[in-house]
Write a protein that holds these residues in place. Structure first.
Motif, mmCIF file in Angstrom:
data_model
loop_
_atom_site.group_PDB
_atom_site.id
_atom_site.type_symbol
_atom_site.label_atom_id
_atom_site.label_comp_id
_atom_site.label_asym_id
_atom_site.label_seq_id
_atom_site.Cartn_x
_atom_site.Cartn_y
_atom_site.Cartn_z
ATOM 1 N N CYS A 188 4.090 9.492 -8.232
ATOM 2 C CA CYS A 188 5.463 8.988 -8.311
ATOM 3 C C CYS A 188 6.460 10.125 -8.561
ATOM 4 O O CYS A 188 6.341 10.868 -9.540
ATOM 5 C CB CYS A 188 5.579 7.934 -9.401
ATOM 6 N N ASP A 189 7.432 10.250 -7.674
ATOM 7 C CA ASP A 189 8.472 11.273 -7.796
ATOM 8 C C ASP A 189 9.644 10.814 -8.648
ATOM 9 O O ASP A 189 10.507 11.637 -8.990
ATOM 10 C CB ASP A 189 9.006 11.641 -6.407
ATOM 11 N N PHE A 190 9.683 9.515 -8.977
ATOM 12 C CA PHE A 190 10.860 8.975 -9.642
ATOM 13 C C PHE A 190 10.516 8.396 -11.005
ATOM 14 O O PHE A 190 9.462 7.777 -11.181
ATOM 15 C CB PHE A 190 11.512 7.895 -8.765
ATOM 16 N N ARG A 191 11.439 8.629 -11.957
ATOM 17 C CA ARG A 191 11.315 8.063 -13.295
ATOM 18 C C ARG A 191 12.614 7.366 -13.652
ATOM 19 O O ARG A 191 13.700 7.971 -13.578
ATOM 20 C CB ARG A 191 11.012 9.151 -14.329
ATOM 21 N N GLU A 192 12.496 6.116 -13.993
ATOM 22 C CA GLU A 192 13.669 5.333 -14.363
ATOM 23 C C GLU A 192 14.380 5.975 -15.547
ATOM 24 O O GLU A 192 13.766 6.344 -16.544
ATOM 25 C CB GLU A 192 13.243 3.910 -14.720
ATOM 26 N N GLY A 193 15.688 6.147 -15.407
ATOM 27 C CA GLY A 193 16.479 6.745 -16.475
ATOM 28 C C GLY A 193 16.498 8.256 -16.463
ATOM 29 O O GLY A 193 17.263 8.881 -17.213
ATOM 30 N N TYR A 194 15.655 8.856 -15.607
ATOM 31 C CA TYR A 194 15.628 10.324 -15.503
ATOM 32 C C TYR A 194 16.273 10.786 -14.197
ATOM 33 O O TYR A 194 17.235 11.548 -14.195
ATOM 34 C CB TYR A 194 14.198 10.838 -15.596
ATOM 35 N N TRP B 205 8.792 -0.021 -6.752
ATOM 36 C CA TRP B 205 8.563 1.209 -6.000
ATOM 37 C C TRP B 205 8.005 2.292 -6.928
ATOM 38 O O TRP B 205 7.192 3.126 -6.522
ATOM 39 C CB TRP B 205 9.858 1.712 -5.360
ATOM 40 N N LEU B 206 8.429 2.238 -8.182
ATOM 41 C CA LEU B 206 7.998 3.228 -9.157
ATOM 42 C C LEU B 206 6.632 2.907 -9.751
ATOM 43 O O LEU B 206 5.836 3.814 -10.036
ATOM 44 C CB LEU B 206 9.012 3.335 -10.294
ATOM 45 N N LYS B 207 6.383 1.599 -9.933
ATOM 46 C CA LYS B 207 5.140 1.186 -10.576
ATOM 47 C C LYS B 207 4.586 -0.056 -9.893
ATOM 48 O O LYS B 207 5.218 -1.110 -9.900
ATOM 49 C CB LYS B 207 5.370 0.874 -12.064
ATOM 50 N N ASN B 208 3.418 0.084 -9.280
ATOM 51 C CA ASN B 208 2.684 -1.072 -8.767
ATOM 52 C C ASN B 208 1.218 -0.682 -8.668
ATOM 53 O O ASN B 208 0.844 0.456 -8.980
ATOM 54 C CB ASN B 208 3.263 -1.562 -7.424
ATOM 55 N N ASN B 209 0.379 -1.590 -8.245
ATOM 56 C CA ASN B 209 -1.063 -1.340 -8.232
ATOM 57 C C ASN B 209 -1.485 -0.240 -7.273
ATOM 58 O O ASN B 209 -2.582 0.315 -7.384
ATOM 59 C CB ASN B 209 -1.823 -2.629 -7.894
ATOM 60 N N HIS C 149 0.823 -1.215 0.000
ATOM 61 C CA HIS C 149 0.000 0.000 0.000
ATOM 62 C C HIS C 149 0.859 1.267 0.000
ATOM 63 O O HIS C 149 0.488 2.285 0.582
ATOM 64 C CB HIS C 149 -0.950 0.033 1.208
ATOM 65 N N ASP C 150 1.991 1.210 -0.679
ATOM 66 C CA ASP C 150 2.928 2.324 -0.604
ATOM 67 C C ASP C 150 3.774 2.369 -1.868
ATOM 68 O O ASP C 150 3.701 1.497 -2.734
ATOM 69 C CB ASP C 150 3.818 2.162 0.634
ATOM 70 N N GLY C 151 4.600 3.407 -1.938
ATOM 71 C CA GLY C 151 5.518 3.522 -3.063
ATOM 72 C C GLY C 151 5.385 4.850 -3.778
ATOM 73 O O GLY C 151 4.499 5.657 -3.502
ATOM 74 N N GLY C 152 6.313 5.076 -4.695
ATOM 75 C CA GLY C 152 6.258 6.241 -5.553
ATOM 76 C C GLY C 152 6.939 7.478 -4.999
ATOM 77 O O GLY C 152 7.547 8.247 -5.732
#
Length: 334
Positions: free
Chosen positions: A281-287, A270-274, A245-248
């Motif tokens: 989400c504060d994070f973008r892979e590769g950015y 952590w970046l993408k889940n249900n 129930h967490d992440g992003g």
């Protein structure tokens, strides 16, 4: 002592982890004169002795009957083993929103505590947790980004280490790091720092006689300078947290890494889940971070050793938000 101004309460038996770091960053950010943090237990008498909280702060163990005398409690962490104090906080109280509670994750609120806290001023520090509390309990909370104290950092010209500074515990996926280390040369291996959950180490990492001890460098002192010394040597910080129930959003391991100029390697879940909406989400892979899911991806990334300058530069933009967020309006003083 406990009457007419905000009093910080820390209601947990352990003085380690993200909530401890949160308490330190918060107080250093908003309090010119550092207060005594109160920590209550089952004792009938308060201690006169002040104890080391870490990060240049002190705390005092107080009797549980002291709690209801506090006019403006600011609870930086509450766990269920302190449930007996919740009703005391509400005794003979007219203004329930004089009580501030910071909620760190979904486990901080239960059906048992719900009737007592629903009238309090509730603060969440990740949008995903705020969304969960509203959906699960119809609880309204104010979202505020983690406060961050921008302490002086130590820098090295060419940092090369890959480190983890997370707790060695459940939900941190330290076992993935250990398996990745088996695929790496010794000079590439990921160094583990942090407080140990002995149950987790025993059941998931092979115990004290397993590979874990080869890569474990100990629990670091709770000070900003000690942490910065570790991170000054690090090019990458690995945090593979995946929380229900967490992440992003952010955690303090993330923010400490970014502040010290390290590139983050996060778990892709952590970046993408249900539970994580894209806008949360504060994070973008590769950015502004790298992301992996298993030991093969992690070890391949460490071997590749990519340039991190752009990732670090983009991640630094997040620190401004956390360094500038205002929590001081929550303080009260008659």
């Amino acid at each position: 002592m406990y009457g007419q101004s905000t009093q910080f309460l820390y209601l947990h038996k352990y003085l380690v982890g993200g909530a401890t770091t949160f308490t330190a960053h918060l107080i250093h950010r908003i309090m010119k004169n550092k207060p005594i943090i109160l920590r209550s237990g089952n004792a009938n008498r308060s201690e006169k002795k002040l104890r080391d909280f870490g990060y240049g702060l002190v705390y005092q163990n107080v009797a549980s009957d002291v709690v209801h005398k506090i006019k403006y409690p600011f609870i930086t962490l509450y766990k269920e083993n302190y449930f007996h104090l919740i009703s005391k906080l509400n005794e003979k109280r007219i203004n329930f929103d004089d009580i501030t509670l910071v909620i760190h994750d979904h486990r901080d609120i239960s059906k048992s505590s719900l009737p007592y806290v629903k009238k309090w001023k509730l603060i969440t520090i990740r949008k995903t947790v705020q969304h969960y509390l509203k959906n699960k309990f119809d609880l309204d909370s104010l979202f505020l980004p983690h406060p961050f104290y921008t302490y002086p950092v130590i820098t090295k010209k060419v940092p090369t280490d890959v480190v983890s500074i997370s707790r060695i515990s459940f939900e941190k996926n330290i076992d993935i790091i250990l398996r990745a280390n088996k695929l790496l040369n010794d000079n590439q291996s990921i160094k583990l720092y942090g407080c140990i959950s002995r149950i987790y180490v025993h059941h998931f990492l092979g115990g004290q006689n397993g590979d874990f001890t080869k890569y474990y460098y100990g629990q670091f002192e709770k000070s900003f300078s000690t942490l910065s010394k570790i991170l000054a040597e690090a090019k990458f910080v690995v945090d593979l947290s995946v929380l229900k129930h967490d992440g992003g959003g952010t955690q303090y391991t993330f923010l400490e890494a970014i502040h010290n100029g390290c590139a983050l390697i996060l778990h892709r879940n952590w970046l993408k889940n249900n539970d994580v909406k894209e806008e949360y989400c504060d994070f973008r892979e590769g950015y502004n971070c790298f992301a992996v899911e298993d030991e093969k991806e992690l070890s391949d990334l460490v071997k590749k050793n990519p340039d991190t300058s752009r990732i670090v530069k983009n991640a630094k933009k997040l620190i401004k938000r956390h360094a500038n967020v205002d929590w001081s309006f929550l303080l009260k003083n008659d």
